[in-house]
Write a protein that holds these residues in place. Structure first.
Motif, PDB file in Angstrom:
ATOM      1  N   VAL A 151       0.841  -1.208   0.000  1.00  0.00           N
ATOM      2  CA  VAL A 151       0.000   0.000   0.000  1.00  0.00           C
ATOM      3  C   VAL A 151       0.870   1.250   0.000  1.00  0.00           C
ATOM      4  N   PHE A 152       1.809   1.327   0.939  1.00  0.00           N
ATOM      5  CA  PHE A 152       2.662   2.517   1.018  1.00  0.00           C
ATOM      6  C   PHE A 152       3.598   2.626  -0.179  1.00  0.00           C
ATOM      7  N   THR A 153       4.113   1.501  -0.660  1.00  0.00           N
ATOM      8  CA  THR A 153       5.020   1.537  -1.803  1.00  0.00           C
ATOM      9  C   THR A 153       4.300   1.988  -3.062  1.00  0.00           C
ATOM     10  N   ILE A 154       3.103   1.489  -3.283  1.00  0.00           N
ATOM     11  CA  ILE A 154       2.359   1.889  -4.485  1.00  0.00           C
ATOM     12  C   ILE A 154       1.955   3.362  -4.396  1.00  0.00           C
ATOM     13  N   LEU A 155       1.522   3.815  -3.235  1.00  0.00           N
ATOM     14  CA  LEU A 155       1.191   5.237  -3.076  1.00  0.00           C
ATOM     15  C   LEU A 155       2.422   6.123  -3.313  1.00  0.00           C
TER      16      LEU A 155
END
Length: 126
Positions: A10-14
């Protein structure tokens, strides 16, 4: 274990979305990007597409599996870019908004890297 992987992605894609989205106008030398970096912040024009390509390469590096050391460098480079942008906005008042808005993106970078590190500490599964 599953929560760690989900939060990592989630954080990496954001983070990748934000950095890639900010790189496209730079690479394409769109007038707003040139005006903001060259006119507003005083960077040379040749720096605009360079930083855009560097951000795209960093995003690719953090998204592809494997290459642990390359990912470390990519996270560092993208974070340095955000720190430099924040400091540049702090030093030169910018009409698009206050410098502390950039702290959101720095926090996103920190979260992405923290969860990347936690994911690396997980035991390997077969």
């Amino acid at each position: 274990m599953k929560t760690t992987k989900i939060l990592y992605w989630v954080f990496t894609i954001l983070f990748a979305f934000v950095m890639f989205g900010s790189a496209i106008p730079d690479v394409l030398m769109q007038p707003a990007a040139v005006k903001g970096m060259h006119g507003g912040l005083g960077y040379p024009i040749y720096f605009v597409p360079f930083i855009g390509v560097a951000k795209i390469l960093g995003v690719i590096a953090i998204l592809i599996p494997g290459f642990r050391r390359l990912k470390e460098w990519a996270y560092a480079g993208l974070t340095f870019d955000l720190i430099a942008a924040t400091y540049s906005l702090y030093c030169t008042p910018h009409p698009d908004g206050p410098w502390y808005f950039m702290l959101i993106f720095l926090a996103l970078a920190a979260c992405a890297y923290i969860w990347y590190s936690k994911k690396q500490d997980l035991p390997a599964t077969t």
